[in-house]
Design a protein around this motif. Structure first.
Motif, short mmCIF file in Angstrom:
data_model
loop_
_atom_site.label_atom_id
_atom_site.label_comp_id
_atom_site.label_asym_id
_atom_site.label_seq_id
_atom_site.Cartn_x
_atom_site.Cartn_y
_atom_site.Cartn_z
N SER A 164 -1.15 11.11 -6.39
CA SER A 164 -2.22 11.99 -5.92
C SER A 164 -3.45 11.74 -6.77
CB SER A 164 -1.81 13.47 -6.01
OG SER A 164 -1.56 13.83 -7.36
N GLN A 165 -4.57 12.30 -6.32
CA GLN A 165 -5.83 12.05 -7.02
C GLN A 165 -6.82 13.17 -6.70
OE1 GLN A 165 -8.05 8.03 -7.65
NE2 GLN A 165 -8.79 8.80 -5.70
N VAL A 166 -7.69 13.43 -7.68
CA VAL A 166 -8.83 14.31 -7.46
C VAL A 166 -10.10 13.50 -7.66
CG1 VAL A 166 -10.05 16.40 -8.16
CG2 VAL A 166 -7.55 16.32 -8.27
N VAL A 167 -10.94 13.44 -6.62
CA VAL A 167 -12.25 12.82 -6.72
C VAL A 167 -13.23 13.93 -7.05
CG1 VAL A 167 -14.00 11.44 -5.55
CG2 VAL A 167 -11.57 11.09 -5.02
N ARG A 168 -13.95 13.79 -8.17
CA ARG A 168 -14.65 14.95 -8.72
C ARG A 168 -16.07 14.58 -9.15
NH1 ARG A 168 -10.79 16.49 -12.68
NH2 ARG A 168 -9.77 17.86 -11.18
N LEU A 169 -17.02 15.45 -8.78
CA LEU A 169 -18.40 15.35 -9.25
C LEU A 169 -18.79 16.64 -9.93
CD1 LEU A 169 -20.57 13.61 -6.48
CD2 LEU A 169 -20.32 12.91 -8.86
N TYR A 170 -19.22 16.52 -11.19
CA TYR A 170 -19.70 17.68 -11.93
C TYR A 170 -21.22 17.77 -11.84
CZ TYR A 170 -15.16 18.17 -14.22
OH TYR A 170 -13.82 18.36 -14.48
N ALA A 171 -21.72 18.97 -11.99
CA ALA A 171 -23.17 19.15 -12.06
C ALA A 171 -23.73 18.36 -13.24
CB ALA A 171 -23.50 20.63 -12.22
N ASP A 172 -24.85 17.71 -13.04
CA ASP A 172 -25.55 16.94 -14.06
C ASP A 172 -24.83 15.66 -14.48
OD1 ASP A 172 -27.57 18.89 -14.19
OD2 ASP A 172 -26.40 20.06 -15.62
N SER A 173 -23.78 15.28 -13.78
CA SER A 173 -23.06 14.07 -14.17
C SER A 173 -23.56 12.87 -13.39
CB SER A 173 -21.56 14.24 -13.92
OG SER A 173 -20.88 13.04 -14.21
N ARG A 174 -23.65 11.75 -14.07
CA ARG A 174 -24.05 10.50 -13.43
C ARG A 174 -22.83 9.61 -13.16
NH1 ARG A 174 -29.66 9.34 -14.03
NH2 ARG A 174 -30.72 11.01 -15.15
N GLN A 231 -17.65 19.75 -7.52
CA GLN A 231 -17.19 19.53 -6.16
C GLN A 231 -16.04 18.53 -6.20
OE1 GLN A 231 -20.29 19.14 -3.11
NE2 GLN A 231 -21.80 19.41 -4.74
N GLU A 232 -14.98 18.84 -5.46
CA GLU A 232 -13.77 18.04 -5.53
C GLU A 232 -13.24 17.72 -4.13
OE1 GLU A 232 -11.93 20.00 -9.64
OE2 GLU A 232 -10.84 20.19 -7.74
N VAL A 233 -12.68 16.54 -4.02
CA VAL A 233 -11.82 16.22 -2.89
C VAL A 233 -10.47 15.82 -3.48
CG1 VAL A 233 -11.36 14.63 -0.99
CG2 VAL A 233 -13.65 15.55 -1.31
N ARG A 234 -9.45 16.60 -3.14
CA ARG A 234 -8.11 16.35 -3.65
C ARG A 234 -7.33 15.56 -2.60
NH1 ARG A 234 -7.03 22.47 -6.13
NH2 ARG A 234 -8.59 22.29 -7.81
N GLN A 235 -6.76 14.45 -3.05
CA GLN A 235 -6.09 13.53 -2.13
C GLN A 235 -4.60 13.41 -2.48
OE1 GLN A 235 -8.71 10.22 -3.31
NE2 GLN A 235 -9.40 10.07 -1.19
N TRP A 236 -3.77 13.38 -1.42
CA TRP A 236 -2.34 13.15 -1.60
C TRP A 236 -1.95 11.90 -0.81
CZ3 TRP A 236 -4.52 17.91 -1.53
CH2 TRP A 236 -4.17 18.77 -2.57
N PHE A 237 -1.45 10.92 -1.53
CA PHE A 237 -1.06 9.65 -0.91
C PHE A 237 0.45 9.58 -0.65
CE2 PHE A 237 -5.02 9.06 -3.08
CZ PHE A 237 -5.76 8.23 -2.27
N VAL A 286 0.85 -1.18 0.00
CA VAL A 286 0.00 0.00 0.00
C VAL A 286 0.89 1.23 0.00
CG1 VAL A 286 -0.22 0.08 2.53
CG2 VAL A 286 -1.97 1.14 1.08
N ILE A 287 0.57 2.20 -0.83
CA ILE A 287 1.39 3.41 -0.90
C ILE A 287 1.18 4.27 0.32
CG2 ILE A 287 1.68 5.56 -2.22
CD1 ILE A 287 1.22 3.83 -4.75
N SER A 288 -0.06 4.35 0.79
CA SER A 288 -0.35 5.03 2.05
C SER A 288 -1.71 4.56 2.53
CB SER A 288 -0.35 6.55 1.88
OG SER A 288 -0.71 7.18 3.09
N LYS A 289 -1.83 4.35 3.83
CA LYS A 289 -3.11 3.95 4.39
C LYS A 289 -4.04 5.13 4.61
CE LYS A 289 -1.29 -0.17 6.70
NZ LYS A 289 -1.11 -0.87 8.00
N THR A 290 -3.49 6.33 4.49
CA THR A 290 -4.29 7.54 4.66
C THR A 290 -3.97 8.52 3.54
OG1 THR A 290 -2.62 8.61 6.05
CG2 THR A 290 -4.33 7.30 7.17
N ALA A 291 -4.85 9.46 3.35
CA ALA A 291 -4.63 10.50 2.34
C ALA A 291 -4.88 11.87 2.95
CB ALA A 291 -5.57 10.29 1.14
N LYS A 292 -3.96 12.78 2.72
CA LYS A 292 -4.22 14.17 3.05
C LYS A 292 -5.19 14.72 2.01
CE LYS A 292 0.31 15.05 5.11
NZ LYS A 292 1.53 15.89 5.04
N THR A 293 -6.13 15.55 2.45
CA THR A 293 -7.16 16.00 1.51
C THR A 293 -7.39 17.50 1.63
OG1 THR A 293 -9.01 15.73 3.05
CG2 THR A 293 -8.36 13.79 1.75
#
Length: 903
Positions: free
Chosen positions: A640-650, A629-635, A613-620
């Motif tokens: 790193s990663q961005v978890v992202r939801l756009y308006a009207d997106s499924r 709306q985004e949650v930016r994660q640093w492992f 595992v690269i990291s068991k936790t992520a700074k966000t």
């Protein structure tokens, strides 16, 4: 009588250890001695010396070049050889494409290029009757389906799993009927398939090329080394026990540069073996071709074993699974996928819609040929597969970049004609790392969004800017968010934007919409950003109901780890537990008790079944705006990663950034992301085949033989070209990828996808180079960025959502930019269709065929079992109007079928 069909052939890679140009001219023989132009020169010369001799040729990319250099008299001579069946083309595509990492639309295009040239040059006698994939590393069902629908009589290949080959040899099932679709009515996708007994090499002891060491046939009885009796004896021993007909490939990689060596010995072999018929030996040896061999098999009226699945994964020994190349060179794989999209959009569709002005217009002379050839070459099984030397990978990328430039001239001319504006078009090819000089520095600009799909799309646009507030004409919601630190690190000095302007665009089918963007001098500051360390995270919720009229997706994060913890579809009232993290497998260096096989460009061989595992936790940090709306994660510093939801997106977007993969510990690493869910999968999961139909997989299982699993990770990896999913009776989680990748479901309820590979050893399969990519921008190791799109649906309706989603990723909208104010008479919207096509129908191809005609391909894209609504047959009313002519037709599409229309 046993008839032994000798098939003289050469296998000429369209790039591998040398570039395609170096192979053709015979350059860089310090790397590998190979010169295709000399092969063709020599073969034609030798065919003319004996009318019994035959030869087959495969790679049209090379033959096309050679043909253009020949005199008219030589061309007439070659045409005569083709007409007499002495020179036969097999396969006939521009290249012998890879089958794991190619998208079916690109395969169809490269086959079209090669077959069209052969048809226009040689007519019916030049038409290949046999598909010939002797070297690709595993075989996809969709390829067989396409070959069957293209009208091939049979398919021959050389590589299959060592356990499968052993079983088929035992039960005499090396020839079979491949039923390559579970939706098309037999025999629409049925294809006779032959597994070549020696791969694509000659039998041991019978290689007479200048690159071989086998003794020639010495047939002077007065000489001490006379060996005819020995050669005949050994040959008869190889043929013994076979059925009425057997095929033997006489050739290999880049052989026949001195064809006299081969043909002189083959002439002797045929003569001396057949002379034994006078002694009662029932063996007849002849020069032949795959189509002649197939015709004789057809006359025997035998019954063949049936196969319904595919030939993945491929292993040539117990610990040697060729599943690493599913992911090798992930940046090149993405570049090839984007280039396919640009080819369809820029070169093909807009050339048709813009008319003649697109080729010669206000911005100069554009052409589609350059891009078509570059994409066709990129389909080769040592190109997009990632199994070539680094300098060859660079050459493939250079060819694609050159194709982009030619297509961009077409686009500028076409959009000028359609919009009435001759303003300069700007192309921002690095938007994924927030780089676009025009939008970063301009106070006013316009964005033209062209949609290549035959249905309207809503698409999120992210533009690098330095202002804090903007006006966007006709946009449904917009926001300004800060550029993430990860993006700033990836782009280095290539851009300077501090913010990104985010808004949703709507584009009509096969058309464009233009948006004007203006900077507000005194706008509100960008969205507030909240930072969290894992121990201080509150339960952050991204809830689509905040920003849209309907409730689609909801994502929750674990307050203790910063990782995803659940995913909900609020519309269908579904919730699953979902944990996602990043890991790496320790790549074997060959020092292993069980095997000395290391991981390399082809082969995936982890040193352990348990990844690190690269990291068991992520700074966000979280960002919430009306548009996104985004949650930016640093492992770690390199993940790193961005978890992202756009308006009207499924769909939930996971934008991952991986690299430079550290190797200071002298360990090669295979980096994965793993989704662990509460879905009860019972070892089953599903992957697409070349982006078209979907196949069911099962961990540690093969449908056609009892598997003895020796590599529990690598032996359960399959190619994922555009999507994969896991499901149970209630829930289906689908993952749409933005390029070809490898993945599997090692544990129940889990789906893992390999993102990046950096290896320190060669895997001894010929490339003679470790897969250790660097570049001028990234001298410490390549950084790769990509996207995964996640959707949660009921299994019965999931395909209705994920097939269109995958389409939007494969054929994404094209953005072009102009600076300043638009001309008042500019046409802001255009559609090439009078109405959108039905959801089940996909417009696969719209391209200029010649000066006066257009090629249109429509396909029914749903499998028969996928959707209650969209799996039904569809009738499309075609009405084409141009100038003073019109064309009307009704086209009936069954499931899933493909139609070609020339108008």
């Amino acid at each position: 009588m046993l008839n032994v069909h000798l098939v003289p052939h050469t296998h000429d890679d369209v790039g591998w250890l040398k570039t395609v140009d170096q192979y053709f001219y015979g350059d860089r023989n310090d790397i590998q001695h190979a010169g295709v132009q000399y092969i063709l020169d020599s073969v034609v010369d030798q065919l003319l010396k004996n009318p019994d001799r035959r030869f087959i040729y495969v790679e049209t990319a090379f033959f096309y070049r050679w043909w253009r250099q020949q005199s008219s008299s030589m061309q007439q001579t070659v045409k005569q050889l083709v007409n007499e069946g002495r020179l036969e083309f097999v396969n006939g595509g521009w290249c012998m494409s890879d089958e794991a990492t190619t998208h079916y639309s690109a395969v169809i295009d490269q086959m079209t290029m090669g077959l069209r040239f052969l048809n226009e040059t040689f007519g019916p006698c030049g038409r290949p009757r046999v598909a010939w994939h002797i070297d690709p590393f595993g075989h996809a069902r969709e390829h067989a389906s396409m070959f069957a629908q293209m009208g091939y009589d049979g398919f021959f290949f050389g590589r299959l799993d060592y356990q499968d080959r052993a079983r088929r040899m035992m039960y005499r099932e090396q020839e079979l009927l491949w039923r390559a679709s579970d939706s098309l009515t037999p025999p629409m996708a049925d294809l006779f398939t032959g597994i070549l007994p020696n791969g694509y090499n000659p039998p041991e002891g019978f290689c007479w090329d200048q690159s071989c060491d086998d003794a020639p046939i010495r047939d002077d009885p007065d000489l001490e080394d006379y060996n005819v009796d020995d050669v005949v004896k050994r040959f008869l021993a190889i043929a013994e026990g076979q059925t009425n007909h057997i095929i033997m490939t006489m050739g290999s990689d880049f052989q026949y540069e001195n064809a006299n060596l081969w043909y002189k010995n083959l002439d002797k072999l045929i003569h001396y073996v057949n002379a034994q018929q006078a002694n009662g030996i029932k063996v007849n040896v002849l020069y032949s071709t795959p189509s002649c061999y197939l015709q004789e098999l057809h006359r025997t009226n035998l019954t063949w074993a049936l196969k319904n699945d595919d030939f993945f994964p491929y292993a040539d020994d117990a610990h040697d699974f060729w599943t690493g190349y599913f992911t090798s060179r992930p940046a090149l794989k993405r570049y090839e996928r984007i280039s396919n999209s640009n080819l369809q959009v820029m070169c093909n569709q807009l050339e048709v819609l813009g008319g003649p002005v697109s080729r010669r217009g206000p911005f100069g002379v554009g052409d589609s040929k350059t891009m078509k050839e570059a994409m066709a070459v990129a389909q080769h099984h040592d190109a997009v597969s990632g199994t070539e030397k680094q300098h060859v990978a660079n050459d493939y990328a250079r060819r694609l970049a050159n194709g982009w430039q030619h297509c961009q001239v077409l686009v500028s001319n076409s959009l000028a004609g359609l919009s009435g504006s001759t303003a300069e078009r700007i192309y921002c090819d690095n938007l994924n790392i927030s780089v676009c000089p025009l939008t970063e520095s301009s106070k006013k600009f316009s964005v033209n969004v062209y949609n290549p799909l035959a249905r309207p799309v809503t698409w999120p646009v992210r533009l690098p800017v330095n202002g804090t507030a903007y006006v966007v004409s006709d946009a449904n919601g917009k926001s300004v968010v800060p550029v993430s630190p990860a993006t700033r690190e990836v782009r280095r000095s290539r851009g300077f934007a501090v913010n990104e302007l985010v808004f949703q665009v709507q584009a009509p089918p096969l058309g464009y919409t233009t948006y004007s963007v203006s900077l507000l001098q005194n706008g509100p500051p960008p969205a507030s950003t909240q930072h969290h360390t894992p121990t201080a995270i509150k339960n952050k919720v991204l809830n689509h109901s905040v920003i849209t009229y309907e409730h689609f997706l909801q994502v929750t994060f674990d307050p203790d780890t910063g990782l995803l913890s659940s995913l909900s579809n609020l519309e269908t009232k579904q919730t699953i537990k979902l944990t996602q993290n990043f890991y790496w497998y320790n790549a074997s260096d060959g020092n292993n008790v069980e095997s000395i096989q290391p991981s390399g460009a082809y082969i995936f061989r982890p040193n352990s079944s348990t990844p690190f595992v690269i990291s068991k936790t992520a700074k966000t940090e979280s960002i919430q705006t009306p548009a996104v709306q985004e949650v930016r994660q640093w492992f770690s510093p390199w993940v790193s990663q961005v978890v992202r939801l756009y308006a009207d997106s499924r769909a939930l977007e996971l934008e991952w950034t991986v690299g430079p993969v550290p190797i200071d510990d002298d360990l090669g690493k295979e980096v994965i992301t793993r989704l662990d869910t509460s879905i009860q999968t019972a070892q089953y999961f599903y992957t697409d085949s070349n982006g078209r139909e979907v196949l069911q997989r099962k961990t540690d299982f093969r449908p056609t033989w009892n598997l003895k699993q020796s590599e529990p990770i690598a032996g359960n990896y399959y190619p994922i070209n555009s999507r994969a999913f896991i499901k149970d009776d209630d829930d289906q989680l689908t993952v749409v990828t933005d390029r070809s990748q490898g993945g599997g479901s090692i544990n129940n309820g889990s789906l893992e996808i390999m993102l990046h590979r950096r290896l320190l050893y060669d895997d001894v399969r010929g490339v003679a180079e470790p897969l250790n990519e660097t570049s001028g921008i990234f001298p410490k190791g390549l950084v790769v960025r990509g996207r995964l799109l996640l959707s949660l649906d009921r299994p019965a309706s999931a395909a209705d959502a994920h097939r269109p989603l995958a389409q939007e990723v494969v054929l994404q909208p094209l953005l072009t930019f102009t600076g300043g104010d638009l001309h008042p008479n500019t046409r802001l919207e255009f559609s090439g269709l009078q109405a959108a096509l039905p959801p089940a129908v996909h417009l696969l191809t719209l391209s200029q065929w010649d000066k006066d005609s257009v090629l249109l391909r429509l396909e029914h894209q749903f499998q028969s079992w996928e959707s209650k609504v969209n799996s039904q047959p569809v009738t499309v009313n075609l009405q084409v109007r141009h100038s003073h002519t019109s064309y009307t037709s009704h086209l009936h599409l069954s499931v899933p079928s493909l139609q070609h229309i020339r108008t």
